[in-house]
Design an enzyme around this catalytic site. Structure first.
Site, PDB file in Angstrom:
ATOM      1  CB  SER A 561      -9.353 -17.761  -6.076  1.00 38.40           C
ATOM      2  OG  SER A 561      -8.632 -17.521  -7.272  1.00 38.40           O
ATOM      3  CG  HIS A 682     -11.912 -14.269  -9.324  1.00 45.37           C
ATOM      4  ND1 HIS A 682     -12.558 -15.607  -9.087  1.00 45.37           N
ATOM      5  CD2 HIS A 682     -10.828 -14.034  -8.705  1.00 45.37           C
ATOM      6  CE1 HIS A 682     -11.677 -16.244  -8.556  1.00 45.37           C
ATOM      7  NE2 HIS A 682     -10.573 -15.547  -8.173  1.00 45.37           N
TER       8      HIS A 682
END
Length: 714
Positions: A561, A682
């Site tokens: 990320s 995610h």
């Protein structure tokens, strides 16, 4: 196409003219996953990855070891409502944690089991909140990693579904009113009511009555006229009198706070009064109820005039800053993370339990809740991290907290303020053989001389065959994040232990941009200061090499990320320093990042390309825009997920294509690979999906860094 040749990716003359500068974007067509060219290219990347994976001998060994280390299961601290406690627990054979209600007699009832909802394992439990009385439960679930949560309410006793699904409830908190007939929550707008592309935004706080039509009967109580990127949090005091609303502009390190006396107005039309608006700091307000020993007061946790945070107290009737009295002052070296109030007739005086992090290591202390005077330290099991403070709803003398460190799975401890004794409340569901490791915390200078800390985890001891120190030089993974005020603290990690037991070394750098040293540390690594984060990371790698922990040929880096941006910048700024890179779900095109996923909500962390000065910061380090042909780039693996609604996989597609075109390293020696996983996102995922992606990543790094031990002992 040869299985060991890169797929062809057409380079187009696409460019933007921004602030007097041409910004080439030759792979913009890869932003569209439904473009036929992207579909063909992606299928060829899948085939290339599959072929390359067959040459990594350590995949089975890491799969086995990761599965074994994750078989501890996990537990959460208890959350008390109505005499019941609510906990999550994952047993060794379960893919996801299960939400349970535990009765006073110890009887347990399963409330939400994601695998029962979806045997494929792709549905996740995103959040939950019981009513004040503990008889109703609101919970949120989403599918395929999208985090597009839908909300349900059930009766805790009968498990009857009372309502749901309520859609467009992504990332919403739930704040129940007493009685369990209504709650506040946050909902995104209907796509037909906002401009295309803005469906993620324009959130509003609503009051919803259980069983009514949310589209027709919800009452909007806050959000109109606020920035479209706002996130909101709400809380209602146990007696139902006070409502607090927190408003955050994206992920900005500041918030606005409003409170309303619901007895002086109404739940449907709360007269929200500003406590803090337009200031550049974070604060939370905890209003004490009428039966509290601090009745008539509010506790305020804040970094206002205290970057490492402090606790203040103020009269409920007038929460203006000039009425704040400092209760627990800022510590010059430790960050105040959270607190809990203990009271009751068993205690001579009300007490505050204060949790701090000193240089990334947790500590607990006990204070007089009226004067702030420190009463005692509460010993912790080791040098680790606290995982939540919990008390009985309505007060009491008991505290529960989770604790973890690099070799200790989260365990729950109980503190009794009467006796000042701490006991182990609940262990993880299963015990596994955890390898012996040594953890050191070292300090090193960054480029500008700033002292940065880093954890180095290795096997320690002596090699059983040679009798020599086994610490290094060895294949080493350097991990970092450096952003969004997120600290990197010790915690049980199957991925770390699996790598170390296989013979490697793992390092975690406490880079600027995190909160390890308070809000100033965060701000020293955001916006115009973002390069500091990359410099801290490069310096960490230099320290590992200079001190004999590893060599350049054995040094790999990993980040996800915002940490994917970190390692993307690392490999493009100093490709000569790293042999291999794992760049997980990364943010890489910093000129167009705002146009996808949740990108626009991160403007307060990175800046915006629309502003000339901020554009200059972004283009200087944007990994996609700093690839140079003929460079020997490290071997790079991009694990990405098609359900990722935060960071779109387009970032990895574009940089993968750029590196495959530009690198002068042979594909057989330093490959650039894309690993796309479907029905994953995610955040949360099943255990088997977690094991699968980490086994591939570690086997890739083992092959690139020369980790010879491919069958770690079980």
């Amino acid at each position: 196409m040869s299985p060991f040749a890169y797929p062809q990716a057409e380079r187009l003359a696409t460019a933007d003219h921004l602030h007097g500068r041409d910004v080439p974007d030759p792979y913009r067509w890869l932003e569209d996953p439904e473009d036929p060219r992207t579909e063909v290219w992606s299928a060829e990347q899948d085939a290339l990855f599959t072929e390359a994976r067959q040459s990594w001998p350590a995949v089975p060994a890491f799969t086995e070891r990761l599965g074994t280390l994750m078989a501890t299961g996990d537990v959460s601290p208890p959350y008390w409502r109505g005499g019941r406690r609510f906990v999550t627990r994952r047993l060794p054979d379960q893919e996801h944690s299960v939400l349970l209600a535990v009765e006073p007699d110890g009887t347990e009832r399963v409330l939400v089991d994601p695998m029962a909802l979806d045997p494929s394992g792709t549905t996740t439990l995103d959040g939950w909140q019981p009513s004040e009385e503990g008889d109703r439960l609101a919970y949120l679930v989403s599918e395929a990693g999208t985090e597009e949560s839908v909300l349900y309410v059930i009766d805790v006793d009968t498990l009857e579904r009372l309502e749901g699904p309520i859609t467009r409830a992504k990332y919403t908190p739930v704040a129940w009113l007493p009685g369990g007939e209504a709650y506040y929550y946050v909902r995104k707008p209907h796509p037909d009511t906002v401009p295309k592309g803005d469906e993620q935004y324009h959130r509003r706080v609503h009051l919803h009555k259980v069983g009514t039509d949310p589209d027709a009967e919800d009452v909007e109580i806050f959000g109109a006229g606020q920035p479209k990127t706002n996130y909101y949090d709400m809380s209602v005091t146990r007696d139902g009198r006070w409502l607090e609303v927190n408003a955050h502009a994206g992920t900005a390190p500041r918030n606005d706070i409003y409170v309303a006396d619901l007895t002086a107005s109404s739940p449907e039309r709360p007269a929200l009064t500003p406590v803090q608006v337009g200031l550049d700091n974070l604060t939370s307000v905890d209003i004490c109820e009428a039966d509290s020993p601090l009745a008539g007061s509010a506790l305020l946790w804040t970094d206002r005039d205290a970057p490492r945070r402090r606790i203040c107290v103020a009269p409920t009737g007038d929460l203006r800053y000039e009425n704040w009295r400092e209760l627990v002052p800022e510590d010059p070296e430790a960050v105040l993370d959270s607190y809990a109030l203990l009271d009751g007739p068993e205690l001579e005086r009300p007490l505050l339990v204060v949790a701090r992090t000193r240089h990334a290591v947790a500590e607990l202390s006990l204070h007089d809740a009226r004067t702030g005077e420190k009463v005692a330290d509460i010993p912790l099991p080791g040098l680790g991290t606290l995982a939540g403070l919990s008390t009985r709803h309505g007060g009491g003398h008991e505290l529960w907290f989770g604790y973890t460190d690099f070799t200790t799975p989260v365990q729950i401890h109980h503190f009794d303020a009467r006796t000042r004794q701490t006991t182990l409340w609940e262990r993880p569901p299963a015990e596994v053989e955890i390898p012996e490791v040594r953890t050191r915390q070292v300090t090193y200078p960054s480029k500008d001389g700033t002292e940065v800390r880093m954890f180095v985890i290795d096997g320690g001891g002596s090699d059983s065959d040679s009798g020599t120190d086994s610490a290094g030089p060895k294949p080493t993974i350097l991990y970092g994040y450096g952003g969004f005020n997120v600290p990197m603290t010790p915690g049980y990690s199957a991925r770390i232990l699996a790598w170390v037991q296989a013979g490697g070394i793992y390092a975690v750098a406490n880079l600027r941009g995190g909160s390890e040293e308070g809000e100033q540390w965060h701000r020293a690594g955001m916006m115009a200061n973002k390069q500091n984060v990359f410099d801290d990371f490069h310096a960490a790698g230099d320290w590992l090499v200079d001190n004999g922990v590893t060599t350049r040929e054995q040094l790999g880096v990993f980040g996800g990320s915002n940490g994917g941006l970190l390692v993307g910048a690392a490999l493009t700024q100093h490709p000569e320093k790293y042999a291999a890179v794992v760049c997980w779900a990364p943010l890489l095109d910093m000129i167009r990042y705002e146009q996808f996923g949740l990108g626009v909500t991160w403007n307060e962390e990175f800046g915006t390309a629309e502003d000339p000065e901020q554009f200059g910061w972004l283009i200087a380090y944007s990994p996609y825009h700093n690839v140079h042909e003929g460079t020997v780039y490290p071997a790079t693996l991009f694990p990405v997920f098609d359900g990722d609604s935060r960071v779109d996989p387009l970032h990895a597609r574009k940089l993968a294509a750029a590196l495959q075109h530009a690198t002068s390293a042979p594909i057989t020696e330093r490959p650039v690979l894309l690993r796309l996983e479907r029905e994953a996102g995610h955040g949360a995922r099943s255990v088997s999906k977690t094991v699968g992606v980490y086994a591939d990543m570690w086997a890739f790094l083992a092959a690139q860094l020369g980790l010879e031990e491919s069958t770690p002992a079980v």
